[in-house]
Design an enzyme around this catalytic site. Structure first.
Site, PDB file in Angstrom:
ATOM      1  N   ASP A  86       0.871  -1.169   0.000  1.00  0.00           N
ATOM      2  CA  ASP A  86       0.000   0.000   0.000  1.00  0.00           C
ATOM      3  C   ASP A  86       0.913   1.226   0.000  1.00  0.00           C
ATOM      4  OD1 ASP A  86      -2.146   1.677  -0.055  1.00  0.00           O
ATOM      5  OD2 ASP A  86      -3.251   0.669   1.529  1.00  0.00           O
TER       6      ASP A  86
HETATM    7  C1  BGC Z   1      -5.023   3.253   0.023  1.00  0.00           C
HETATM    8  C2  BGC Z   1      -5.197   2.230  -1.074  1.00  0.00           C
HETATM    9  C3  BGC Z   1      -5.025   2.887  -2.418  1.00  0.00           C
HETATM   10  C4  BGC Z   1      -3.661   3.559  -2.459  1.00  0.00           C
HETATM   11  C5  BGC Z   1      -3.336   4.214  -3.790  1.00  0.00           C
HETATM   12  C6  BGC Z   1      -3.770   4.081  -0.144  1.00  0.00           C
HETATM   13  O1  BGC Z   1      -3.720   5.147   0.738  1.00  0.00           O
HETATM   14  O2  BGC Z   1      -5.026   2.577   1.266  1.00  0.00           O
HETATM   15  O3  BGC Z   1      -6.454   1.619  -0.971  1.00  0.00           O
HETATM   16  O4  BGC Z   1      -5.151   1.944  -3.433  1.00  0.00           O
HETATM   17  O5  BGC Z   1      -3.619   4.553  -1.460  1.00  0.00           O
HETATM   18  O6  BGC Z   1      -4.073   5.334  -4.023  1.00  0.00           O
END
Ligand code: BGC
Length: 754
Positions: free
Chosen positions: A292
């Site tokens: 993530d």
């Molecule tokens: C979120 C994810 C997301 C990623 C990219 C993160 O902060 O937890 O769900 O896909 O950002 O935007």
């Protein structure tokens, strides 16, 4: 004199003779497989080029946080970036792709990822809403449309579906989930993956790679606080939180995303149990796992590593393949490979999986095949997409109360007061993660009702979702006074649910409750629309209103969809995918809880049982609940045999009758209870559901099949299988149905692990 042909001539004749053979040989040789192409490419890559494939950066057009400040172009030119996120649009993606493909030594294309969570430009209802439709076919279609639009704008990969089980509405990301239930959540996971990826062959340009996230148990954050610790038992992990991920894997999901949280003391991004043992070992997942945003770097804050070098080593060796905006793998993986701390085989596995995804998408054959401005122009907000968005939004509406059949409303000739901060809020009604939304595309409730009621619609905003300002109350009062009925559109704004929006209060915020009380004093019937990303407390305000309809955040076409339901053009059939709490003190609250040793008083007035002294333990509205403008009556449940044996199946049937005056759809639900287990079992578990349509007065027999494997669970010794004994079955309109029968399951046997 005999003239000998010149050597050139001989060569030419030989070529002429051999050419057809050469062509035939070429034709006969099968095209190299993706695996062969990957192996060939890997054999030509330097260590730095391989590590580059593990690196993902965000463009400055960022939606989630601070984007990388470093200039990416030199790395693109060296072939040291594998993927970009948040580069949006056919022209932009083409521009970036050109740098990667034309300047780098091996011309390896970039993979463009984006959070397409409930649509790209045409926004569908938020995931919690569409799960309320229990309509897998339409959910799949909606994700297909999302993929069509995203792919036309150059996107190859969506960071969806989020398949986290969410049992705590304090957690703002419940909006992105399919709710509390493992069975429903698994069905939704499969439908979403199929919608994004189709059959996974990626032959056309209408599908994108999907990503099952956040692996795992992210929704179990303690106290509902986002990013916070989770600590569930392995049994609970495997029984409740992992099955939707497994379902996504079985549906062919191309990628996984590791979660931010730590789980039983190990952060998910450096968790070999999750990434290596379960995902790759037990499930045989062959795709790749992305971190993530910043979650490798965050291993330091978790206190699991001392520095980012260590974080890179731990995460990579645990099984994480791609680094999303951490600056961990790029600078450090090569050094560990050289030092023998990361094996060449592990590196090739990770890089190979990323390259394979690019080959499968056809990017090596045409890196620009998704960057097509004409297609983008033609497909975004296509009328068919909007029609589907409207249809899914009205199917996602859940009717919780309808006193004296105040709904449906007459579609004209009625004086209507429309009040509240969500009534004319084009961005708020779309909700969290809205990709390429443009506010001007949204059709609000006000716009849709103005079409129907014209000058008889009296609109007043009343108040905002937050703050103390009551200066709009007077106009709201006047609107109510001038009307026959009041529609109050209350809820959450776009920033109150989604990522990092945990709440300790589940009340309607700001002055919304005061506004409702004010409207109540006007003495007109009130229809409350709950337009939010999570259940909000209704216990105190429920008596003030005559009807409650929950459209959640319904997306671009929310206005017309709500109008369809309010006027009865569409008879609501949505059912809650979450138990609706009475108070924050009850959460986490879910129907599939254990019975406990003291579920009820042993003797009258005995206070020593599992309860609250200031509230019932039951939800305000149970899981699976939702009304219709007609009434369904359930009776005559029966099982096809008193006993179910190994290798056999049982059929459970019941009759459902439409006892009202209009046609309607009903989501018929099937639950099971295992009365005695080697470990305690939930009081009931959803094992099936069917959506049926019945004309007024029509009755139908609905049946569900049950095999022993459907009754398997993680037993006391952590083997997966069923146990003999007595079971209860229930068929009904929600998780509290009392229409029940029972059967006996005979002979224990292990079945393939779930
Ligand atoms: C979120 C994810 C997301 C990623 C990219 C993160 O902060 O937890 O769900 O896909 O950002 O935007």
């Amino acid at each position: 004199m005999t003239a000998f042909p010149s050597p050139m001539r001989l060569l030419r004749s030989a070529l002429v003779l051999l050419f057809p053979l050469f062509v035939a040989a070429l034709r006969a040789a099968p095209a190299p497989s993706v695996d062969e192409r990957v192996r060939d490419l890997l054999s030509r890559m330097t260590l730095e080029e391989k590590v580059g494939q593990l690196v993902q950066y965000s463009s400055r057009e960022d939606m989630t946080g601070p984007a990388s400040e470093s200039s990416v172009t030199p790395q693109l030119e060296k072939g040291e970036v594998g993927s970009m996120l948040n580069v949006i649009g056919a022209a932009e993606t083409r521009r970036w792709q050109k740098i990667a493909v034309e300047h780098s030594r091996l011309h390896i294309p970039l993979l463009f990822g984006l959070d397409v969570i409930h649509g790209y430009r045409t926004l569908f209802p938020i995931p919690l809403a569409s799960a309320s439709s229990w309509d897998m076919a339409r959910i799949e279609q909606a994700e297909h449309v999302a993929a069509i639009e995203a792919a036309a704008a150059g996107i190859h990969w969506t960071f969806a579906p989020m398949v986290d089980i969410a049992r705590d509405p304090r957690w703002g990301r419940i909006a992105e989930s399919a709710g509390e239930d493992t069975f429903l959540g698994s069905a939704v996971a499969r439908a979403r993956v199929r919608g994004f990826q189709g059959d996974g062959s990626f032959g056309g340009t209408d599908r994108v790679l999907a990503c099952a996230k956040h692996f795992a148990a992210y929704g179990a954050a303690q106290a509902g606080r986002d990013y916070f610790t989770t600590d569930v038992t392995e049994r609970q992990l495997r029984e409740v939180y992992l099955p939707p991920f497994r379902a996504a894997k079985e549906a062919g999901v191309a990628t996984f995303m590791a979660a931010f949280n730590d789980l039983d003391g190990t952060p998910c991004s450096s968790n070999p149990f999750l990434l290596d043992r379960v995902l790759r070992g037990e499930w045989g997942f062959k795709g790749f796992v992305v971190s993530d945003w910043g979650s490798i770097e965050e291993l330091r804050a978790h206190g699991n590593v001392a520095d980012i070098r260590d974080a890179a080593l731990k995460a990579f060796n645990a099984g994480l393949d791609m680094d999303m905006e951490n600056g961990a793998f790029g600078p450090h993986v090569a050094e560990f490979v050289r030092a023998g701390k990361i094996s060449q085989a592990r590196l090739d596995q990770a890089v190979g999986a990323i390259l394979a995804a690019k080959f499968r998408l056809g990017l090596f054959d045409d890196p620009y095949r998704f960057c097509d401005e004409a297609r983008q122009e033609a497909l975004l907000l296509n009328p068919q997409h909007l029609e589907l968005a409207r249809d899914l939004a009205r199917r996602s509406c859940v009717l919780l109360k309808n006193k004296l059949d105040v709904l449906p409303l007459k579609a004209s000739g009625l004086k209507v007061a429309l009040v509240g901060p969500l009534a004319d809020a084009p961005l708020d009604q779309v909700g969290t993660w809205h990709a390429k939304v443009d506010k001007k595309d949204t059709v609000t409730v006000r716009a849709a009702l103005a079409q129907l009621y014209g000058a008889d619609l009296h609109y007043a905003r009343g108040c905002e979702t937050q703050g103390d300002d009551r200066s709009g109350f007077a106009a709201a009062r006047a609107a109510a006074a001038a009307s026959d009925i009041v529609i109050a559109a209350l809820g959450e704004d776009v920033f109150q649910s989604g990522e990092s929006t945990s709440r300790t209060s589940l009340d309607f915020s700001g002055q919304q409750i005061a506004l409702l009380e004010e409207l109540h004093r006007a003495g007109k019937p009130i229809v409350l629309l709950v337009m939010a990303g999570r259940p909000l407390l209704l216990e105190k305000i429920e008596p003030l209103v005559d009807a409650i309809l929950v459209p959640w955040h319904p997306g671009t076409m929310g206005g017309p969809a709500i109008a369809d339901v309010l006027t009865g053009a569409h008879n609501p059939a949505g059912k809650l995918p979450v138990s609706w709490p009475r108070s924050v003190g009850q959460v986490p609250l879910f129907y599939a809880h254990k019975n406990s040793g003291r579920p009820e008083p042993l003797k009258p007035k005995d206070p020593y049982f599992s309860r609250y002294i200031d509230s019932p333990s039951t939800p305000q509205y149970p899981f699976g609940f939702g009304l219709s403008y007609t009434t369904f009556v359930y009776d005559r449940i029966r099982v096809s045999a008193p006993t179910l044996r190994d290798g056999g199946t049982l059929t459970v049937t019941a009759w459902v009758r439409n006892a009202g005056k209009r046609a309607g759809e009903e989501i018929v639900q099937f639950y099971v209870r295992d009365r005695v287990g080697s470990v305690t079992r939930p009081v009931r578990e959803l094992k099936g559901f069917q959506k049926i349509e019945l004309a007024a007065g029509e009755a139908r027999e609905v049946s569900f099949q049950l095999a022993p494997a459907d009754l398997a669970f993680w037993r006391a010794d952590m083997s997966f299988g069923w146990e003999p004994g007595d079971f209860d079955v229930f068929i009904g309109p929600d998780a509290t149905s009392t229409l029940t029968a029972s059967f006996k399951l005979e002979e224990a046997s292990a079945v393939a692990a779930n």
